[in-house]
Design a protein around this motif. Structure first.
Motif, PDB file in Angstrom:
ATOM      1  N   TYR A 395       0.815  -1.223   0.000  1.00 53.12           N
ATOM      2  CA  TYR A 395       0.000   0.000   0.000  1.00 53.12           C
ATOM      3  C   TYR A 395       0.846   1.270   0.000  1.00 53.12           C
ATOM      4  CZ  TYR A 395       0.905  -1.654   4.733  1.00 53.12           C
ATOM      5  OH  TYR A 395       1.501  -2.202   5.841  1.00 53.12           O
ATOM      6  N   THR A 396       2.161   1.142   0.087  1.00 57.27           N
ATOM      7  CA  THR A 396       3.029   2.321   0.120  1.00 57.27           C
ATOM      8  C   THR A 396       3.079   2.989  -1.248  1.00 57.27           C
ATOM      9  OG1 THR A 396       4.391   1.169   1.764  1.00 57.27           O
ATOM     10  CG2 THR A 396       5.320   3.152   0.774  1.00 57.27           C
ATOM     11  N   THR A 397       3.093   4.319  -1.262  1.00 53.49           N
ATOM     12  CA  THR A 397       3.090   5.084  -2.503  1.00 53.49           C
ATOM     13  C   THR A 397       4.259   6.060  -2.547  1.00 53.49           C
ATOM     14  OG1 THR A 397       1.722   6.856  -1.592  1.00 53.49           O
ATOM     15  CG2 THR A 397       0.565   4.977  -2.581  1.00 53.49           C
ATOM     16  N   GLU A 398       4.497   6.624  -3.710  1.00 57.05           N
ATOM     17  CA  GLU A 398       5.517   7.663  -3.841  1.00 57.05           C
ATOM     18  C   GLU A 398       5.161   8.877  -2.996  1.00 57.05           C
ATOM     19  OE1 GLU A 398       6.245   8.597  -7.918  1.00 57.05           O
ATOM     20  OE2 GLU A 398       7.240   6.661  -8.346  1.00 57.05           O
ATOM     21  N   GLU A 399       3.876   9.143  -2.835  1.00 59.18           N
ATOM     22  CA  GLU A 399       3.450  10.268  -2.000  1.00 59.18           C
ATOM     23  C   GLU A 399       3.869  10.038  -0.539  1.00 59.18           C
ATOM     24  OE1 GLU A 399       1.375  10.413  -5.735  1.00 59.18           O
ATOM     25  OE2 GLU A 399       1.533   8.765  -4.271  1.00 59.18           O
ATOM     26  N   ASP A 400       3.823   8.783  -0.090  1.00 64.27           N
ATOM     27  CA  ASP A 400       4.301   8.471   1.254  1.00 64.27           C
ATOM     28  C   ASP A 400       5.791   8.777   1.379  1.00 64.27           C
ATOM     29  OD1 ASP A 400       1.785   7.526   2.003  1.00 64.27           O
ATOM     30  OD2 ASP A 400       2.263   5.452   1.494  1.00 64.27           O
ATOM     31  N   ILE A 401       6.546   8.391   0.360  1.00 66.52           N
ATOM     32  CA  ILE A 401       7.992   8.641   0.365  1.00 66.52           C
ATOM     33  C   ILE A 401       8.266  10.140   0.346  1.00 66.52           C
ATOM     34  CG2 ILE A 401      10.158   8.245  -0.841  1.00 66.52           C
ATOM     35  CD1 ILE A 401       8.810   5.738   0.406  1.00 66.52           C
ATOM     36  N   ASP A 402       7.505  10.876  -0.459  1.00 68.75           N
ATOM     37  CA  ASP A 402       7.666  12.334  -0.491  1.00 68.75           C
ATOM     38  C   ASP A 402       7.412  12.950   0.878  1.00 68.75           C
ATOM     39  OD1 ASP A 402       8.293  12.344  -3.198  1.00 68.75           O
ATOM     40  OD2 ASP A 402       6.220  12.680  -3.836  1.00 68.75           O
ATOM     41  N   ALA A 403       6.354  12.484   1.543  1.00 68.27           N
ATOM     42  CA  ALA A 403       6.040  12.999   2.874  1.00 68.27           C
ATOM     43  C   ALA A 403       7.186  12.732   3.833  1.00 68.27           C
ATOM     44  CB  ALA A 403       4.745  12.369   3.391  1.00 68.27           C
ATOM     45  N   LEU A 404       7.774  11.537   3.758  1.00 67.90           N
ATOM     46  CA  LEU A 404       8.914  11.197   4.611  1.00 67.90           C
ATOM     47  C   LEU A 404      10.095  12.119   4.329  1.00 67.90           C
ATOM     48  CD1 LEU A 404      10.474   9.294   6.557  1.00 67.90           C
ATOM     49  CD2 LEU A 404      11.033   7.902   4.543  1.00 67.90           C
ATOM     50  N   ALA A 405      10.483  12.229   3.073  1.00 66.79           N
ATOM     51  CA  ALA A 405      11.662  13.018   2.717  1.00 66.79           C
ATOM     52  C   ALA A 405      11.463  14.499   3.053  1.00 66.79           C
ATOM     53  CB  ALA A 405      11.974  12.842   1.236  1.00 66.79           C
ATOM     54  N   ASP A 406      10.302  15.038   2.713  1.00 66.70           N
ATOM     55  CA  ASP A 406      10.051  16.456   2.970  1.00 66.70           C
ATOM     56  C   ASP A 406      10.066  16.760   4.468  1.00 66.70           C
ATOM     57  OD1 ASP A 406       9.807  16.804   0.253  1.00 66.70           O
ATOM     58  OD2 ASP A 406       7.612  16.833   0.251  1.00 66.70           O
ATOM     59  N   THR A 407       9.508  15.869   5.265  1.00 70.33           N
ATOM     60  CA  THR A 407       9.475  16.089   6.711  1.00 70.33           C
ATOM     61  C   THR A 407      10.864  15.930   7.316  1.00 70.33           C
ATOM     62  OG1 THR A 407       7.202  15.243   6.743  1.00 70.33           O
ATOM     63  CG2 THR A 407       8.332  15.444   8.862  1.00 70.33           C
ATOM     64  N   LEU A 408      11.652  15.012   6.800  1.00 69.86           N
ATOM     65  CA  LEU A 408      13.028  14.854   7.279  1.00 69.86           C
ATOM     66  C   LEU A 408      13.853  16.116   7.008  1.00 69.86           C
ATOM     67  CD1 LEU A 408      13.792  11.158   6.272  1.00 69.86           C
ATOM     68  CD2 LEU A 408      13.700  12.068   8.608  1.00 69.86           C
ATOM     69  N   ILE A 409      13.624  16.742   5.884  1.00 69.21           N
ATOM     70  CA  ILE A 409      14.319  18.002   5.583  1.00 69.21           C
ATOM     71  C   ILE A 409      13.944  19.076   6.609  1.00 69.21           C
ATOM     72  CG2 ILE A 409      14.479  19.909   3.935  1.00 69.21           C
ATOM     73  CD1 ILE A 409      14.205  17.783   1.695  1.00 69.21           C
ATOM     74  N   LYS A 410      12.679  19.133   6.965  1.00 71.25           N
ATOM     75  CA  LYS A 410      12.236  20.098   7.988  1.00 71.25           C
ATOM     76  C   LYS A 410      12.842  19.783   9.353  1.00 71.25           C
ATOM     77  CE  LYS A 410       7.784  20.971   5.721  1.00 71.25           C
ATOM     78  NZ  LYS A 410       6.306  20.811   5.837  1.00 71.25           N
ATOM     79  N   ILE A 411      12.938  18.492   9.674  1.00 70.43           N
ATOM     80  CA  ILE A 411      13.554  18.089  10.941  1.00 70.43           C
ATOM     81  C   ILE A 411      15.015  18.495  10.967  1.00 70.43           C
ATOM     82  CG2 ILE A 411      14.257  16.072  12.298  1.00 70.43           C
ATOM     83  CD1 ILE A 411      11.602  14.741  11.416  1.00 70.43           C
ATOM     84  N   ARG A 412      15.689  18.255   9.855  1.00 69.28           N
ATOM     85  CA  ARG A 412      17.094  18.623   9.768  1.00 69.28           C
ATOM     86  C   ARG A 412      17.276  20.136   9.961  1.00 69.28           C
ATOM     87  NH1 ARG A 412      22.470  17.649  10.332  1.00 69.28           N
ATOM     88  NH2 ARG A 412      23.691  18.720   8.719  1.00 69.28           N
ATOM     89  N   ASP A 413      16.424  20.907   9.302  1.00 68.54           N
ATOM     90  CA  ASP A 413      16.495  22.364   9.422  1.00 68.54           C
ATOM     91  C   ASP A 413      16.256  22.816  10.866  1.00 68.54           C
ATOM     92  OD1 ASP A 413      16.998  22.539   6.724  1.00 68.54           O
ATOM     93  OD2 ASP A 413      14.924  23.060   6.191  1.00 68.54           O
ATOM     94  N   PHE A 414      15.348  22.113  11.544  1.00 77.37           N
ATOM     95  CA  PHE A 414      15.019  22.456  12.936  1.00 77.37           C
ATOM     96  C   PHE A 414      16.232  22.247  13.837  1.00 77.37           C
ATOM     97  CE2 PHE A 414      13.657  20.997  17.155  1.00 77.37           C
ATOM     98  CZ  PHE A 414      12.921  22.093  17.586  1.00 77.37           C
ATOM     99  N   PHE A 415      16.944  21.148  13.658  1.00 72.07           N
ATOM    100  CA  PHE A 415      18.069  20.831  14.530  1.00 72.07           C
ATOM    101  C   PHE A 415      19.315  21.650  14.165  1.00 72.07           C
ATOM    102  CE2 PHE A 415      15.540  17.272  15.846  1.00 72.07           C
ATOM    103  CZ  PHE A 415      15.960  17.014  17.140  1.00 72.07           C
ATOM    104  N   VAL A 416      19.439  22.002  12.908  1.00 73.40           N
ATOM    105  CA  VAL A 416      20.612  22.773  12.497  1.00 73.40           C
ATOM    106  C   VAL A 416      20.358  24.266  12.684  1.00 73.40           C
ATOM    107  CG1 VAL A 416      22.063  23.394  10.535  1.00 73.40           C
ATOM    108  CG2 VAL A 416      21.402  21.028  10.869  1.00 73.40           C
TER     109      VAL A 416
END
Length: 416
Positions: A395-416
């Motif tokens: 059931y996993t989609t590319e949209e799920d992967i996009d959500a993961l990657a985009d949120t990880l970028i925000k997390i990285r920005d938050f910590f840096v």
């Protein structure tokens, strides 16, 4: 499968139709749509699996193999039909070689106890550095109980099994069993099962494959790969918890003593002695997981209706897409570069602990796993204390992967 075949098969894969069959995917988490990327731990269940179990409990539940009444006969027929399904799913030579357990862990423990009872001090069992605790701890218990040697085959820095080193571990002829994962739950490494079996058999050893991850993603043929034992679990295959499978060659199973004693695993009993039932019941003491067996059958039917080839193609495309998207996340490093990777990706991020990643992703409705993934020795071998892991399902989609990657970028920005 060629690249063109993968593309063609994936194009026919209707992700939206599949997702609609999973009621839980309509749920929200912290007010966000659920993005479930923890299928490697346990997969979600389609409505057909849920409905089959409810139907059994509502309309034809009774104990099996014991009653002469209508309900018991229907329940027995339903469970035994699933045994036939599982045999076909694995391409097992005989349905009598299919043993129902409660999960892969119990199946491996069964082999460690019963096949282990045939081993003598000085003989050895070989595992690999990438094993789940379920395919490590039972062999440690056997080592301590029976005086056998436990040897560990190394992996390469890329995360592949070192076949040369494996062969060297078997050179003295003392190895009785090679027990290896068919797909790593941390690295996604798909091990070369045929080559492993050939190496083991050439040295006079049997081979067990832990298919807990592999059987979900790719076609499993125990005869083609030359296995002697194979295990998998229902809850990762879109079925219920509490049901697993051990397949073993009949000549081995017949030679092994029972794992547990009780009802249904005997042919005759007196106060002086008992005689065991024929396979497969010799290893199925007590009332089995009746409703869960039915659920496993429904899960196999559901998977086969989609087609394992289509599932494999979908997940191959999805894994490739995920690796590209994660490469765009600053400071993120994917762990391992195996030659053949299934739908499991572990990663770390500079200055961000995996547990923090998992917590912040969860606040955005995204479920991943963080920790050592029940493979603590492997994580230490990699020079780490923990990783974050995204694992994919049908059931996993590319949209799920996009959500993961985009949120990880925000997390990285938050910590840096």
């Amino acid at each position: 499968m060629s690249a063109d075949q993968v593309i063609k098969t994936h194009a026919a894969f209707n992700s939206q139709h599949i997702r609609e069959q999973f009621p839980i995917l309509k749920e929200t988490v912290h007010g966000r749509p659920l993005v479930f990327l923890d299928s490697g731990a346990s997969a979600q269940k389609p409505a057909s699996v849920i409905d089959s179990m409810v139907h059994t409990m509502r309309t034809q539940y009774a104990n099996v193999h014991r009653g002469l009444h209508w309900m018991s006969e229907r329940a027995t027929e339903a469970c035994e039909a699933v045994r036939d399904q599982v045999a076909a799913f694995l391409n097992a030579p005989s349905r009598d070689e299919i043993i129902f357990t409660k999960n892969s862990t119990e199946a491996i423990n069964l082999v460690a106890y019963s096949f282990g009872a045939l081993l003598k001090p000085g003989q050895a069992v070989v595992i690999s550095e990438m094993e789940h605790h379920a395919n490590l701890v039972p062999w440690q218990l056997l080592r301590d109980r029976a005086g056998i040697e436990l040897r560990v085959a190394p992996i390469t820095d890329d995360g592949d099994l070192n076949l040369t080193a494996l062969q060297a571990l078997l050179a003295d002829g003392k190895v009785a069993l090679v027990a290896i994962t068919h797909m790593s739950n941390v690295l996604g490494t798909v091990t070369p099962a045929k080559q492993i079996a050939d190496i083991a058999h050439a040295a006079g050893a049997q081979v067990l494959f832990d298919g807990s991850q592999f059987a979900v993603h790719r076609k499993t043929d125990v005869q083609d790969i030359g296995a002697d034992f194979y295990v998998f679990t229902g809850h990762k295959l879109y079925g219920p918890t509490g049901i697993g499978v051990l397949w073993g060659r009949s000549e081995l199973l017949n030679a092994m003593p029972p794992f547990m004693g009780g009802g249904d695993m005997i042919s005759t009993v007196s106060f002086e002695r008992s005689e065991w039932a024929a396979l497969p019941y010799k290893f199925e003491a007590g009332t089995p997981a009746i409703v869960e067996i039915v659920g496993l059958g429904a899960a196999i039917s559901w998977v086969e209706a989609i087609g394992m080839e289509a599932i494999t193609a979908h997940e191959a495309q999805l894994t490739g897409y995920a690796l590209k998207r994660l490469a765009d996340v600053p400071g993120l490093r994917v762990i391992g570069k195996p030659k053949d990777r299934g739908g499991v990706i572990s990663f770390v991020m500079d200055d961000v602990h995996p547990h923090d990643m998992a917590t912040l992703l969860d606040r955005n409705g995204i479920a991943i796993r963080a920790g050592h993934h029940c493979a603590e020795p492997l994580i230490r071998r990699l020079g780490l204390t923990a990783t974050a892991r995204a694992s994919f399902g049908v059931y996993t989609t590319e949209e799920d992967i996009d959500a993961l990657a985009d949120t990880l970028i925000k997390i990285r920005d938050f910590f840096v």
